[in-house]
Design a protein around this motif. Structure first.
Motif, PDB file in Angstrom:
ATOM      1  N   TYR A  67       6.059  -7.204  15.293  1.00  0.00           N
ATOM      2  CA  TYR A  67       5.779  -5.211  15.485  1.00  0.00           C
ATOM      3  C   TYR A  67       6.726  -4.610  14.681  1.00  0.00           C
ATOM      4  O   TYR A  67       7.943  -5.133  14.616  1.00  0.00           O
ATOM      5  N   ASP A  68       6.554  -3.508  14.185  1.00  0.00           N
ATOM      6  CA  ASP A  68       7.872  -2.453  13.870  1.00  0.00           C
ATOM      7  C   ASP A  68       7.627  -1.196  14.380  1.00  0.00           C
ATOM      8  O   ASP A  68       5.866  -0.748  14.880  1.00  0.00           O
ATOM      9  N   ILE A  69       8.663  -0.401  14.544  1.00  0.00           N
ATOM     10  CA  ILE A  69       8.151   1.205  15.295  1.00  0.00           C
ATOM     11  C   ILE A  69       9.027   1.742  14.033  1.00  0.00           C
ATOM     12  O   ILE A  69      10.040   1.901  14.152  1.00  0.00           O
ATOM     13  N   VAL A  70       8.242   2.578  14.390  1.00  0.00           N
ATOM     14  CA  VAL A  70       8.115   3.897  12.857  1.00  0.00           C
ATOM     15  C   VAL A  70       8.162   5.124  13.710  1.00  0.00           C
ATOM     16  O   VAL A  70       7.884   5.737  14.217  1.00  0.00           O
ATOM     17  N   GLY A  71       9.226   6.171  13.324  1.00  0.00           N
ATOM     18  CA  GLY A  71       9.710   7.552  13.892  1.00  0.00           C
ATOM     19  C   GLY A  71       9.121   8.376  12.863  1.00  0.00           C
ATOM     20  O   GLY A  71       9.132   8.387  11.250  1.00  0.00           O
ATOM     21  N   HIS A  72       8.351   9.589  13.271  1.00  0.00           N
ATOM     22  CA  HIS A  72       8.157  10.785  12.337  1.00  0.00           C
ATOM     23  C   HIS A  72       8.876  12.187  12.748  1.00  0.00           C
ATOM     24  O   HIS A  72       8.464  12.200  14.070  1.00  0.00           O
ATOM     25  N   SER A  73       8.975  12.709  11.562  1.00  0.00           N
ATOM     26  CA  SER A  73       9.489  14.277  11.645  1.00  0.00           C
ATOM     27  C   SER A  73       9.321  15.275  10.888  1.00  0.00           C
ATOM     28  O   SER A  73       9.370  14.637   9.645  1.00  0.00           O
ATOM     29  N   GLY A  74       9.648  15.617  10.565  1.00  0.00           N
ATOM     30  CA  GLY A  74      10.122  17.423   9.823  1.00  0.00           C
ATOM     31  C   GLY A  74      11.093  16.425   8.938  1.00  0.00           C
ATOM     32  O   GLY A  74      10.799  17.141   7.685  1.00  0.00           O
ATOM     33  N   ASP A  75      12.163  15.386   9.136  1.00  0.00           N
ATOM     34  CA  ASP A  75      12.245  14.924   7.646  1.00  0.00           C
ATOM     35  C   ASP A  75      12.448  13.291   7.486  1.00  0.00           C
ATOM     36  O   ASP A  75      12.324  13.021   6.059  1.00  0.00           O
ATOM     37  N   GLY A  76      11.171  12.966   7.993  1.00  0.00           N
ATOM     38  CA  GLY A  76      10.025  12.125   7.103  1.00  0.00           C
ATOM     39  C   GLY A  76       9.173  11.727   7.676  1.00  0.00           C
ATOM     40  O   GLY A  76       9.152  11.808   9.230  1.00  0.00           O
ATOM     41  N   PHE A  77       8.959  10.788   7.523  1.00  0.00           N
ATOM     42  CA  PHE A  77       7.530   9.888   8.120  1.00  0.00           C
ATOM     43  C   PHE A  77       7.496   8.028   8.292  1.00  0.00           C
ATOM     44  O   PHE A  77       6.978   7.972   8.892  1.00  0.00           O
ATOM     45  N   ASP A  78       9.196   7.440   7.282  1.00  0.00           N
ATOM     46  CA  ASP A  78       8.427   6.715   7.853  1.00  0.00           C
ATOM     47  C   ASP A  78      10.506   5.971   8.163  1.00  0.00           C
ATOM     48  O   ASP A  78      10.868   5.371   7.813  1.00  0.00           O
ATOM     49  N   ILE A  79      10.914   7.216   9.778  1.00  0.00           N
ATOM     50  CA  ILE A  79      11.875   6.621   9.680  1.00  0.00           C
ATOM     51  C   ILE A  79      12.227   5.182  11.027  1.00  0.00           C
ATOM     52  O   ILE A  79      11.410   5.572  11.452  1.00  0.00           O
ATOM     53  N   GLU A  80      12.829   4.435  10.334  1.00  0.00           N
ATOM     54  CA  GLU A  80      12.743   3.232  10.181  1.00  0.00           C
ATOM     55  C   GLU A  80      13.830   3.064  11.997  1.00  0.00           C
ATOM     56  O   GLU A  80      14.777   3.192  12.199  1.00  0.00           O
TER      57      GLU A  80
END
Length: 1634
Positions: free
Chosen positions: A1600-1613
């Motif tokens: 598994y991997d966990i990725v964040g999304h926000s206004g700065d980007g959709f694939d913050i690792e």
């Protein structure tokens, strides 16, 4: 190149028919080049390997060469089951001696063998399907190809010379492009390879033109172009299987006869892309079809029906003339047919014809002209029925062969057996005999069998009958599945494919009504609506449900509904889908679909008609419920089961259901968890019907052989013993198959033909048939199967029997009995076990089962476990329940998480597991001040005052509005028993489901009901004292806001009595003018209302609907109803007391007048107290013995208990019945109770004005107690708690004044977790945070402002009784030491009693008769012996140390253990560089989701358990004897064993990779910004923490991997799949980033 032909020694082994007479012209150039190359290799003496795509081309090239060169041929089709002996020499027994019989390859054998071998004469050996062989055979063949020696050497070694002309031609597929085993390098190096690819386009086109002269040339060209495109490298890169080019000639032969047919349909026959490919693949194929203008399915006609079938007499025997109708034009052609007379279409009574089936049969006739057929369709859609109808139309005899996964190529072709003299021989299998006799073989389940096994079908050496055909039946391949995608390029070349889709709605309805004429029309309509709505759905859950509602299953449901039309359709559907054991998502989808299709589920009939579910046997007729059946008279009475069975409603319902299906001729499948009574139900069922039973228990090692016949060797001859299955079939017994889910489904699937068609082939060549036939066992008409299986899924480590075979049985879900039924059953097992204990067990286990269903715990606790506990308690009543339940729960004692869940559940229901008999924490008792006589009450009467104190009365009808219809909502209540760990006054507690701003303002009780009123909004909650649900009625429609401004309603609730029990009256005091209600006699259905400072009383009689108004000469402060006809009134301002007497019946003819008598109070001595206003006066008197105890003198008199602020209690003797001066006895307080709250952590200081509305004072006359609820400020905390103990946070204290023991107790009421923010309003309701009401004779119920209901026991008798029960539940065994006593006769007589010698050393003596103070001897004084004068204890231990001593581990040891744990924890933190602060931060997130992590890991475990199943490895040199190899063992073979092992994945099968998961987390600023509002960031972090913790140690299963999304980007690792966090610190780091 030329080759000299030789005269063959064995002309019968020389091939013919592979070459046409005009051989040289007809062969395509490509083939001629292949033949030339093979001849070159032959002249060089080299062996040849022809490699190429699947299809017959390679084989035909080899055979053409061999026919050209007139070579003798041995042909071997290799499969994964080919052994060394199959290739070299096989042992056979002749006249008791084992001989070697040469096989196709024989070499290096000794001179005493007198047989010639292929090598010695110059045979050519053709090895087909070399890609299928085992590695050991690989080595063997390579070894065979090396022979270089002179003749003299060979003669000396007694070895036969291999002929120089011996050659091997091997045929194989290129591996790894296709599935199979790659060649061993030594073997590969000894062959010369030649790629025999498909013929060139031009050659092929010419060949096809000759086959289809009637077909337009451009269509031939388009078809071939399409086929070639799909065999290109590009299509292989799209994972499309190769198109079976070699089947094109067959397809063109059909197209030649029917030139008007659609090419697209023809392609579907050859290449069923719609079934075997996913969406991408289908789009690609359709694109190619469109490219070559082959999409003509909609424009071109297809045959609509078979018009006639007529047998043809003539030269090629076994032909039938079939006439098809295509666009109103009849076309006749000849096809192979069976030996029996053909039957005209649509003439079978058992086959209901529909347009779809007519079309399918017509298409099958076309395919039958040229090739074998494969029918693909979901289970239960009618494949077998159509195949049988097809066979009967053509006059074929059918040979059904059920395929299973372990089937070997040998099983398909030959079976070994022994002759009566012990010689071994080979018998042709049913497949081979069918090929010789021209039958139609039904291969059922080719999707199960291994590819290599099927490969042997592609070629048979026997002279095959021209009519022989195969129809294979298969379920559709699962697109994207590695194991279930069985439809590969090799199988595509073997058959023409026909897909059977589920019937259309109208057709299916026609089939059902044709088969079952009297089925209720409405039921069929509903069923069809549901089934087709599920089938049309795109949701995989709905489609899996639809598979349970196949046509076969619908017919079964309708057969039952036609017989029992009163049954509900919902019940039938739930039964067919086994909805009880569906996952929650699927179950809710099914219920939703039922509702959408307006199929109403009827309420559970058990509660209403339990008396209907009984069973009786009368006059030879058994009746269960409302179904009857004659009792059977068996031949073998011994086999009729007889078990101890206690009837209960639920099991009787299951048995009635079973009987209905049994009478319809169904075989039954009972599915349920372990221990729910499946075996008991079946045995009882058979006992009642008097049916003999055969029993077969399956397990993981069950094989097809053990299921049918058990071979054994007797005097050198193989003898087959019938298994219970065969016996049951012969004798007509009932076969009970237990643990059916434990056997592999590929084994149990052989039951399918037995259930469906009544046929099965046995290992000894016999067969079971439904009608008589030679060498056959006719199936007895009374034979039935009842199969028992556990439900599918974890933790049952079985297979999904229901999924594989569920639709051929009538399924019944067996569940644990419902609470009432279970209680009644346990009562029969344990008649002496107290009911309270049984209730606790039933409730606790009910909850554990619900948890298992939700997935919180894995093990589904069953009735079997409870029954065992109850049996133990019945036999050993002194053992505590808390000890005995450990017999079941000790299995889980080492799993910390599950143990906590279990203990919490048991504690909730009051099973004190883990409690000690000493854990009794009752409130501390303080002495009560002495009882003193305080004064007299004198009731004035007579004189002139009497006249003016008469009170006039008038009556009028009540004005009634309504009714108003209210919605009653029921909520489950989490009732917790409070005495699970220690014994206190609190019995139980639960939370009312109310809004956090709501305020509780009153509580009342009636019998075992509790009613709670709240006032923001006004609502009523009703619950039972021991119930598990709370009914809520919201009343804001009835109590509207009538006044503007701040309106703070205040509601009182009173429960009415007979005949209005279960009805309540609510009274709101705020609406002007504010009335107060006196509800002491609500149980008599009347109330009294008065206004503060008013001068009239209103008596409301609920039954009569009357109000009686009494006018008074005084203004009122308070009214107490001390008796029905005597009321104590308190005047406002002066606090003077009056007694109002009234006639018993108001409104009676004798116009009775109410009289008011003043009461004068005379104090005995001065001091405060006698004149203060009463808070509570009892409306009945203390029993005489209680009165005597309270006052310390024997006395019999009317009396009342009065409570006020100055005293703990007052007893007024003589009041209100005696007019003489009444004595007042008081228990004085040192300081009076002040009204109002003290400062408080929630409220700050009190802002209330005026007294609280609830006095919270209760008189328990039976227990001789007064109970009040006081705020902590009014309680002497210093006297209750030691100096160093901080008093707990409490909502209130219950002050219990006990007049029997003259003691005072303060019981703390725990603080509520949440309190409404309307604090001032709350303070107007009550001085404490609780309201209170009496409960029974010796207890009270309190409800705090947060809606927590608590039940308290205060009466001493009740407490003592409960404490005794509680101690019995714990059991008293713990404390006492246990002694072992062995009673035996010493053989020595007692002489005469004597004291015995005294041992100066006082050493312990056991036995004998010399010393005094010994143990277990005779004559002397001591312990545990016999014949001594008296007991004498010399201080020696007679028995082991007690449990209590073991428990009493010294404190320093406990402390050391604790310190060790803490030290280890700190060390671990240090290792991962984590501070203790970090640890607590992480614990905050981790702790919140601990339970969810547990549930998730349970699910992951179940995924793991499935993958690790071990398989049988056969042909081993050690292990268990393989039944299939017994004869090989007789002949002296070595590899006849099988053993369990992890099966190596088949070479070429896709690698099993871990599943990939991606978790997407929202890390935008709004998460942080609004976290304070709704806790969204916290919840998100908890979710991430849960995923990371649950997937720990499952890296091999999930990446598994966990990725964040926000206004700065959709694939913050946040987490990379190759670097997952390993410990808490790394996980916390991820959470911090988030």
């Amino acid at each position: 190149i030329s080759y000299v032909l030789k005269t063959p020694r064995n002309p019968e082994l020389v091939l013919f028919t592979y070459l046409s007479s005009t051989v040289t012209e007809a062969l395509p150039q490509m083939v001629t080049q292949h033949l030339r190359w093979i001849m070159q290799k032959d002249l060089l003496g080299q062996d040849v390997f022809l490699i190429g795509p699947p299809g017959p081309l390679r084989r035909s090239v080899a055979m053409q060469y061999l026919e050209l060169t007139k070579r003798e041929v041995e042909y071997v089709a290799l499969s994964r089951d080919t052994m060394e002996t199959d290739l070299k020499q096989r042992r056979e027994i002749r006249s008791g001696t084992a001989f070697y019989i040469d096989q196709s390859i024989s070499f290096r054998f000794f001179s005493d063998s007198h047989r010639t071998t292929p090598n010695s004469v110059g045979f050519t050996l053709v090895l087909s399907t070399c890609d299928r062989i085992n590695r050991n055979v690989n080595i063997l063949i390579s070894e065979m190809l090396v022979t270089e020696h002179t003749k003299e050497e060979l003669d000396a070694w007694k070895i036969v010379r291999v002929s120089e002309d011996f050659r091997v031609i091997a045929l194989g597929l290129p591996v790894p492009r296709y599935k199979g085993n790659p060649l061993d390098p030594p073997l590969r190096s000894r062959f010369q390879a030649r790629d025999v690819y498909y013929l060139p386009f031009k050659d092929q086109l010419e060949h096809l033109y000759t086959i289809g002269p009637n077909v337009p040339p451009e269509r031939v060209s388009q078809l071939l172009s399409f086929a070639t495109t799909l065999c290109s490298q590009e299509s292989a890169s799209l994972s499309l299987p190769d198109f079976p080019v070699d089947n094109l000639p067959a397809a063109l032969a059909v197209l030649n006869l029917f030139p008007m047919l659609s090419a697209q349909q023809l392609v579907q026959r050859l290449y069923p892309y719609e079934v075997m490919l996913g969406k991408e693949g289908r789009t690609a194929v359709e694109g190619v079809l469109r490219r070559f203008e082959l999409i003509d399915g909609s424009t071109k006609p297809s045959p609509t029906a078979v018009v006639s079938v007529e047998s043809v007499n003539g030269d090629p025997a076994g032909q039938a003339a079939v006439t098809l109708n295509i666009t109103n034009q009849n076309i006749t052609f000849q096809v192979p047919a069976g030996t029996r007379p053909s039957r005209p279409p649509k003439s079978s009574p058992a086959f209901i014809s529909t347009p779809t089936h007519d079309r399918l049969l017509a298409e099958m006739m076309r395919s039958h002209l040229v090739k074998d057929i494969c029918l693909i369709g979901a289970k239960g859609c009618g494949k077998s029925v159509i195949a049988r109808e097809f066979a009967e139309m053509l006059g074929y005899s059918i040979e059904p062969i059920m395929l299973y996964q372990d089937m070997t190529a040998r099983d398909l072709l030959q079976q070994r057996y022994t002759l009566p003299n012990g010689d071994t021989a080979w018998r042709a299998s049913p497949l081979v005999t069918a090929a010789q006799e021209g039958k139609l073989v039904l291969l059922d389940g080719i999707h199960r069998v291994n590819l290599g096994t099927l490969a042997v079908l592609s070629r048979s050496i026997f002279p095959v009958h021209p009519s022989f055909r195969i129809i294979a039946l298969a379920e559709p391949p699962q697109v994207g599945s590695t194991s279930q995608q069985w439809l590969g390029p090799e199988i595509l070349t073997m058959f023409l494919f026909h897909t059977i889709k589920p019937l259309a709605k109208a057709e299916e309805t026609a089939v059902i009504q044709g088969m079952i004429p009297n089925v209720p029309k409405e039921a069929v309509e509903q069923l069809q609506h549901l089934t087709h709505s599920l089938r049309k759905s795109n949701d995989p859950t709905a489609l899996s449900l639809a598979s349970s509602l196949s046509t076969r299953q619908l017919l079964r449901i309708c057969r039952r509904l036609s017989q029992y039309p009163e049954e509900s359709v919902a019940h039938a559907v739930n039964k067919a889908c086994l909805s009880r054991f569906l996952p929650s998502l699927a179950r809710s989808a099914l219920q939703k679909s039922l509702v959408n299709c307006s199929i109403e589920d009827q309420p559970d009939p058990a509660s209403e008609q339990s008396h209907l579910y009984t069973c009786t046997v009368k006059d030879g007729l058994l009746t269960i419920g409302n179904v009857s059946v004659p009792v059977y008279s068996p031949d073998e009475k011994m086999k009729v089961p007889d078990v101890l069975f206690y009837e209960n409603v639920q099991h009787m319902m299951v048995m009635q259901d079973m009987l209905k299906d049994f009478l319809l001729g169904e075989h039954l499948l009972l599915v349920g968890n372990q221990g729910v009574g499946k075996n008991k139900i079946v045995d009882r069922f058979l006992h009642l019907m008097n049916r003999p039973r055969e029993y077969l228990q399956l397990h993981r090692d069950t094989t097809v052989q053990t299921l049918t016949l058990q071979p054994s060797v007797r005097d050198g001859i193989i003898v087959y013993e019938d298994s219970p299955l065969v016996k049951a079939v012969k004798m007509g017994h009932i076969l009970v198959i237990d643990e059916a889910d434990k056997a592999p489904t590929n084994v149990t699937c052989i039951l399918k033909t037995l259930v469906e068609s009544g046929e099965m082939i046995l290992a000894d060549g016999r067969r079971i048939v439904s009608a008589g036939r030679p060498n056959a066992i006719p199936m007895h008409p009374d034979f039935r199967m009842i199969v028992l299986a556990n439900r599918p899924g974890f933790p049952f480590l079985g297979n999904d029997f229901f999924g594989a075979l569920g639709d051929i049985f009538s399924c019944h879900a067996v569940d644990n009995p419902k609470p009432q039924a279970e209680f009644a059953m346990l009562k029969q097992y344990g008649p002496n076990v107290p009911d309270a204990i049984l209730q606790k067990l039933v409730a606790a286990f009910g909850e554990l089962r619900a948890m298992a269903d939700q997935g919180t715990i894995t093990y589904p606790y069953s009735t079997r476990e409870v029954v065992n506990i109850v049996k133990h308690l019945q036999k050993f009543p002194d053992e505590g329940l808390a000890n005995v339940v450990r017999n079941v729960f000790d299995f889980d004692s080492y799993n910390k998480d599950i143990r906590e869940v279990l203990i919490a559940a048991l504690h909730k229901h009051g099973i004190p597991i883990g409690a000690k008999p000493t854990s009794v924490h009752l409130a501390k008792e303080l002495p009560l001040p002495d009882c003193k006589m305080a004064g007299y009450w004198t009731i004035s009467q007579g004189g002139s005052t009497r006249r003016k104190l008469l009170c006039p009365t008038e009556s009028h009808q009540i004005d009634i509005k309504g009714p108003v219809f209210l919605r009653v909502q029921s909520y489950p209540s989490e009732r917790h028993e409070s005495r699970s760990v220690s014994f206190t006054e609190e019995q139980a507690h639960w939370q009312i489901p109310m809004n956090e701003v709501n305020i509780v303002c009153d509580v009342t009780t009636a019998n075992d009901s509790i009613y709670v009123a709240t006032c923001n909004p006004v609502s009523l909650y009703a619950m039972k004292e021991k119930g598990d649900s709370v009914q809520c009625v919201e009343l804001y429609d009835i109590f509207p806001r009538t006044i503007s401004g701040v309106w703070q309603p205040f509601v009182s609730v009173a429960a009415l009595g007979n005949p209005l029990q279960d009805q309540v009256v609510l009274h709101e005091e705020q609406v002007c003018p504010a009335y107060k209600m006196c509800k002491e006699f609500a149980h008599k259905n009347w109330f009294l209302f008065y206004k503060e400072n008013g001068s009239q009383l209103d008596v409301v009689d609920v039954l009569e609907g009357q109000v009686h108004t009494i006018s008074l000469p005084i203004n009122l402060k308070a009214v107490f109803l001390v008796a029905e006809d005597r009321w104590l009134l308190v005047e406002s301002k002066t606090d003077r007391k009056f007694l109002l007497t009234k006639p018993m019946h108001m409104g009676a003819e004798d116009t009775g007048v109410c009289q008011l008598h003043a009461i004068s109070e005379d104090a005995v001595n001065t001091g405060f107290g006698t004149s203060s206003a009463p808070q509570e006066v009892s409306n009945e008197q203390l029993p005489n013995e209680n009165l005597s105890t309270a006052l310390g003198q024997k006395i019999v008199s009317p009396n009342r208990v009065l409570c006020d602020t100055n005293t703990y209690a007052n007893v007024i003797v003589g009041f209100p019945d005696l007019m003489s001066p009444n004595e007042v006895y008081s228990f004085k307080r040192s300081s009076p109770i002040t009204e109002g709250r003290g400062p408080d952590m929630f409220f700050g200081t009190s802002k209330r004005t005026g007294p609280a509305k609830r006095v919270n004072c209760v008189c328990l006359l039976g227990a001789n107690q007064v109970v009040r609820a006081l705020p902590p400020t009014q309680v002497p905390l210093t006297e209750i708690y030691p100096k160093d103990v901080t008093p707990p946070m409490t909502a209130a204290y219950l002050e219990v004044t006990d007049l029997n023991s003259k003691k005072l107790k303060y019981i703390p009421v725990p603080r509520s977790s949440s309190v409404s923010p309307y604090t001032v309003w709350i303070s107007k309701v009550s001085d404490t945070d609780v309201v209170m009401a009496p409960l029974g004779s010796g207890g009270v119920v309190t409800v705090d402002m947060g809606g927590y209901v608590r039940l308290w026991e205060t009466g001493l008798d009740n407490l003592q009784r409960s404490l005794l029960e509680w101690r019995n539940m714990i059991g008293s065994e713990d404390g006492r030491p246990i002694q072992i006593t062995i009673q035996r006769d010493s053989g020595l007589d007692v002489s005469s009693p004597k004291h015995g010698q005294i041992d100066p050393k006082n050493a312990p003596h056991v036995g004998g008769n010399q010393w005094a103070g010994g143990t277990g001897g005779r004559d002397t004084a001591g312990l545990g012996g016999k014949g001594g004068p008296y007991r004498l204890d010399a201080g020696h231990k007679v028995y082991q140390i007690s449990q209590a001593e073991k428990d009493a581990v010294p404190d320093e040891v406990k402390r050391a253990a604790r310190e060790m744990g803490e030290k280890a924890f700190k060390q671990r933190l240090k290792e991962i560089e984590m501070s203790e602060y970090d640890a607590t931060t992480y614990e905050r997130f981790s702790g919140a989701v601990r339970r969810q992590v547990q549930s998730l890991r349970i699910i992951l475990d179940s995924l793991q358990a499935k993958g690790k199943e071990r398989q049988w490895l056969r042909n081993q040199a050690l292990g268990e004897l393989d039944d299939a190899k017994i004869i090989d063992g007789l002949t002296g073979e070595k590899a006849i064993y099988k053993r369990r092992g992890e099966l190596e994945p088949e070479l070429g099968s896709p690698q099993q990779k871990p599943k990939r998961l991606r978790l997407l987390a929202d890390v935008s600023g709004s998460m942080y910004r609004f976290n304070g509002v709704d806790g969204r960031l916290e919840r998100s972090m908890e979710a991430v923490c849960m995923v990371m913790e649950a997937l720990e140690n499952y890296e091999h299963k999930f990446k598994y991997d966990i990725v964040g999304h926000s206004g700065d980007g959709f694939d913050i690792e946040l987490v990379r799949c190759d670097k997952v966090p390993k410990n808490n610190k790394e996980r916390l780091k991820v959470l911090k980033v988030q």
